[in-house]
Motif scaffolding. Structure first.
Motif, PDB file in Angstrom:
ATOM      1  N   PHE A 256      34.514  50.259  31.916  1.00  0.00           N
ATOM      2  CA  PHE A 256      34.026  50.891  33.140  1.00  0.00           C
ATOM      3  C   PHE A 256      33.804  49.793  34.174  1.00  0.00           C
ATOM      4  N   VAL A 257      34.543  49.862  35.286  1.00  0.00           N
ATOM      5  CA  VAL A 257      34.455  48.860  36.339  1.00  0.00           C
ATOM      6  C   VAL A 257      33.691  49.477  37.509  1.00  0.00           C
ATOM      7  N   CYS A 258      32.452  49.052  37.693  1.00  0.00           N
ATOM      8  CA  CYS A 258      31.571  49.676  38.683  1.00  0.00           C
ATOM      9  C   CYS A 258      31.165  48.647  39.740  1.00  0.00           C
ATOM     10  N   LEU A 259      32.111  48.301  40.590  1.00  0.00           N
ATOM     11  CA  LEU A 259      31.911  47.272  41.609  1.00  0.00           C
ATOM     12  C   LEU A 259      31.928  47.842  43.016  1.00  0.00           C
ATOM     13  N   GLY A 260      32.136  49.141  43.130  1.00  0.00           N
ATOM     14  CA  GLY A 260      32.274  49.759  44.446  1.00  0.00           C
ATOM     15  C   GLY A 260      33.703  49.638  44.947  1.00  0.00           C
ATOM     16  N   ALA A 261      34.123  50.613  45.745  1.00  0.00           N
ATOM     17  CA  ALA A 261      35.497  50.626  46.270  1.00  0.00           C
ATOM     18  C   ALA A 261      35.558  49.882  47.597  1.00  0.00           C
ATOM     19  N   PRO A 262      36.648  49.168  47.873  1.00  0.00           N
ATOM     20  CA  PRO A 262      37.844  49.016  47.025  1.00  0.00           C
ATOM     21  C   PRO A 262      37.800  47.810  46.078  1.00  0.00           C
ATOM     22  N   LYS A 263      36.647  47.135  46.005  1.00  0.00           N
ATOM     23  CA  LYS A 263      36.554  45.926  45.179  1.00  0.00           C
ATOM     24  C   LYS A 263      36.932  46.205  43.732  1.00  0.00           C
ATOM     25  N   GLN A 264      36.446  47.327  43.181  1.00  0.00           N
ATOM     26  CA  GLN A 264      36.733  47.623  41.777  1.00  0.00           C
ATOM     27  C   GLN A 264      38.217  47.918  41.561  1.00  0.00           C
ATOM     28  N   GLU A 265      38.851  48.556  42.534  1.00  0.00           N
ATOM     29  CA  GLU A 265      40.285  48.834  42.411  1.00  0.00           C
ATOM     30  C   GLU A 265      41.102  47.541  42.510  1.00  0.00           C
ATOM     31  N   TYR A 266      40.674  46.642  43.386  1.00  0.00           N
ATOM     32  CA  TYR A 266      41.343  45.343  43.477  1.00  0.00           C
ATOM     33  C   TYR A 266      41.215  44.587  42.155  1.00  0.00           C
ATOM     34  N   PHE A 267      40.023  44.612  41.582  1.00  0.00           N
ATOM     35  CA  PHE A 267      39.798  43.915  40.309  1.00  0.00           C
ATOM     36  C   PHE A 267      40.715  44.464  39.225  1.00  0.00           C
TER      37      PHE A 267
ATOM     38  N   PRO B 227      35.755  33.664  33.382  1.00  0.00           N
ATOM     39  CA  PRO B 227      34.804  33.840  32.276  1.00  0.00           C
ATOM     40  C   PRO B 227      34.551  35.314  31.954  1.00  0.00           C
ATOM     41  N   VAL B 228      34.570  36.149  32.987  1.00  0.00           N
ATOM     42  CA  VAL B 228      34.340  37.588  32.787  1.00  0.00           C
ATOM     43  C   VAL B 228      35.493  38.187  31.985  1.00  0.00           C
ATOM     44  N   ILE B 229      36.716  37.840  32.360  1.00  0.00           N
ATOM     45  CA  ILE B 229      37.890  38.332  31.643  1.00  0.00           C
ATOM     46  C   ILE B 229      37.861  37.872  30.183  1.00  0.00           C
ATOM     47  N   ALA B 230      37.512  36.616  29.973  1.00  0.00           N
ATOM     48  CA  ALA B 230      37.443  36.074  28.614  1.00  0.00           C
ATOM     49  C   ALA B 230      36.407  36.821  27.786  1.00  0.00           C
ATOM     50  N   GLU B 231      35.268  37.130  28.403  1.00  0.00           N
ATOM     51  CA  GLU B 231      34.203  37.848  27.710  1.00  0.00           C
ATOM     52  C   GLU B 231      34.646  39.261  27.325  1.00  0.00           C
ATOM     53  N   ILE B 232      35.311  39.935  28.264  1.00  0.00           N
ATOM     54  CA  ILE B 232      35.784  41.294  27.992  1.00  0.00           C
ATOM     55  C   ILE B 232      36.837  41.279  26.881  1.00  0.00           C
ATOM     56  N   ASN B 233      37.791  40.383  26.983  1.00  0.00           N
ATOM     57  CA  ASN B 233      38.857  40.318  25.973  1.00  0.00           C
ATOM     58  C   ASN B 233      38.313  39.988  24.597  1.00  0.00           C
ATOM     59  N   ALA B 234      37.334  39.104  24.537  1.00  0.00           N
ATOM     60  CA  ALA B 234      36.737  38.731  23.247  1.00  0.00           C
ATOM     61  C   ALA B 234      36.029  39.919  22.604  1.00  0.00           C
ATOM     62  N   ALA B 235      35.514  40.841  23.446  1.00  0.00           N
ATOM     63  CA  ALA B 235      34.795  42.013  22.929  1.00  0.00           C
ATOM     64  C   ALA B 235      35.735  43.097  22.413  1.00  0.00           C
ATOM     65  N   GLN B 236      37.006  43.043  22.803  1.00  0.00           N
ATOM     66  CA  GLN B 236      38.034  43.986  22.359  1.00  0.00           C
ATOM     67  C   GLN B 236      37.640  45.457  22.566  1.00  0.00           C
ATOM     68  N   PRO B 237      37.332  45.822  23.808  1.00  0.00           N
ATOM     69  CA  PRO B 237      36.967  47.215  24.068  1.00  0.00           C
ATOM     70  C   PRO B 237      38.180  48.141  24.103  1.00  0.00           C
ATOM     71  N   ASP B 238      37.914  49.426  23.861  1.00  0.00           N
ATOM     72  CA  ASP B 238      38.932  50.458  24.053  1.00  0.00           C
ATOM     73  C   ASP B 238      38.969  50.896  25.515  1.00  0.00           C
ATOM     74  N   ALA B 239      37.805  50.816  26.154  1.00  0.00           N
ATOM     75  CA  ALA B 239      37.689  51.250  27.548  1.00  0.00           C
ATOM     76  C   ALA B 239      36.743  50.320  28.292  1.00  0.00           C
TER      77      ALA B 239
ATOM     78  N   GLY C 158      27.744  42.883  38.221  1.00  0.00           N
ATOM     79  CA  GLY C 158      28.833  42.783  39.181  1.00  0.00           C
ATOM     80  C   GLY C 158      28.738  41.599  40.120  1.00  0.00           C
ATOM     81  N   TYR C 159      27.766  40.728  39.902  1.00  0.00           N
ATOM     82  CA  TYR C 159      27.551  39.593  40.795  1.00  0.00           C
ATOM     83  C   TYR C 159      28.165  38.330  40.213  1.00  0.00           C
ATOM     84  N   PHE C 160      29.466  38.263  40.299  1.00  0.00           N
ATOM     85  CA  PHE C 160      30.181  37.091  39.796  1.00  0.00           C
ATOM     86  C   PHE C 160      31.244  36.697  40.802  1.00  0.00           C
ATOM     87  N   LYS C 161      31.542  35.400  40.861  1.00  0.00           N
ATOM     88  CA  LYS C 161      32.572  34.889  41.764  1.00  0.00           C
ATOM     89  C   LYS C 161      33.807  34.444  40.993  1.00  0.00           C
ATOM     90  N   ASP C 162      33.592  33.887  39.825  1.00  0.00           N
ATOM     91  CA  ASP C 162      34.703  33.411  39.001  1.00  0.00           C
ATOM     92  C   ASP C 162      35.052  34.494  37.984  1.00  0.00           C
TER      93      ASP C 162
END
Length: 239
Positions: free
Chosen positions: A156-167, A142-154, A135-139
């Motif tokens: 889990f966003v575990c960044l703490g509230a409300p940061k994870q909800e904003y993300f 690259p994170v979005i690109a990595e997730i999309n390339a992995a093609q997950p069904d689900a 969860g220690y990223f500023k940009d």
């Protein structure tokens, strides 16, 4: 069925129903944001309109905490049972494992998501962990690109509230994943770094007390539980 508890409408359902609803979104490849409000969320949402709006407009709103159950009874719109975020995570992983589902884990300190992924694969053999990222990223790009390339069904966003909800809100259109769930510190539990309260405390609605005994420094967070219940009393009087 949604049950309104002051300014937040919660899903009043069993864990099986919650998991089946999540799976349906995945099967249909429809976007679903899962949030897990508790007393802390509700108090933050009172002064944070953006956060409140996200909670009010999420497809799945699970009551995470016995304080929500008590508050629902106070306001006269009782919810049957709490659905803790960590319990939902485990139940969904079990269901995905039976289907060969694909899961990406995002959040926590470096190494925690990887450890959680290994333990999940061992516990749910059919589950496919397609990627992890701390969860220690500023940009975010690259994170979005990595997730999309992995093609997950689900995801889990575990960044703490409300940061994870904003993300989840900000990246909803960019992320090509049907189901995103904001699950706070669940990765530390899934990794085995933090233990949940014993079943007795969970069933007695005293999980908060167990955690307070283990981590006394959490008292500032725990004080929000009675504040939330008092808010429910005042709301009931006014309405």
């Amino acid at each position: 069925m949604k049950k309104q508890v002051m300014n937040i409408a919660f899903d009043d359902c069993t864990m099986d129903e919650a998991v089946n609803t999540a799976l349906q979104y995945i099967y249909e490849r429809k976007k679903c944001r899962v949030v897990t409000p508790n007393a802390e969320f509700a108090i933050e949402a009172k002064k944070n309109s953006r956060f409140l709006n996200i909670l009010q407009n999420s497809e799945m709103v699970l009551p995470d905490g016995v304080s929500v159950i008590y508050a629902s009874k106070i306001v006269g719109n009782p919810i049957n049972s709490k659905l803790a975020g960590i319990a939902f995570a485990q139940a969904l992983c079990s269901a995905l494992g039976k289907e060969g589902g694909r899961l990406f884990l995002l959040g926590a300190k470096p190494g925690v998501a990887e450890k959680a992924g290994e333990k999940l694969k061992a516990e749910y053999p059919g589950l496919i962990i397609v990627g992890t990222h701390d969860g220690y990223f500023k940009d975010t790009a690259p994170v979005i690109a990595e997730i999309n390339a992995a093609q997950p069904d689900a995801l889990f966003v575990c960044l703490g509230a409300p940061k994870q909800e904003y993300f989840m809100e900000e990246q909803r259109d960019e992320l090509k994943v049907p189901l995103m769930a904001g699950l706070g510190g669940s990765l530390d539990v899934l990794a085995g770094n933090v233990n949940r309260a014993p079943e007795f405390y969970q069933k007695a609605g005293l999980e908060w007390f167990y955690r307070l005994c283990k981590e006394p420094k959490r008292w500032k967070r725990m004080i929000k539980l009675p504040i939330y219940l008092w808010d429910a009393v005042i709301w009931k009087i006014k309405h």
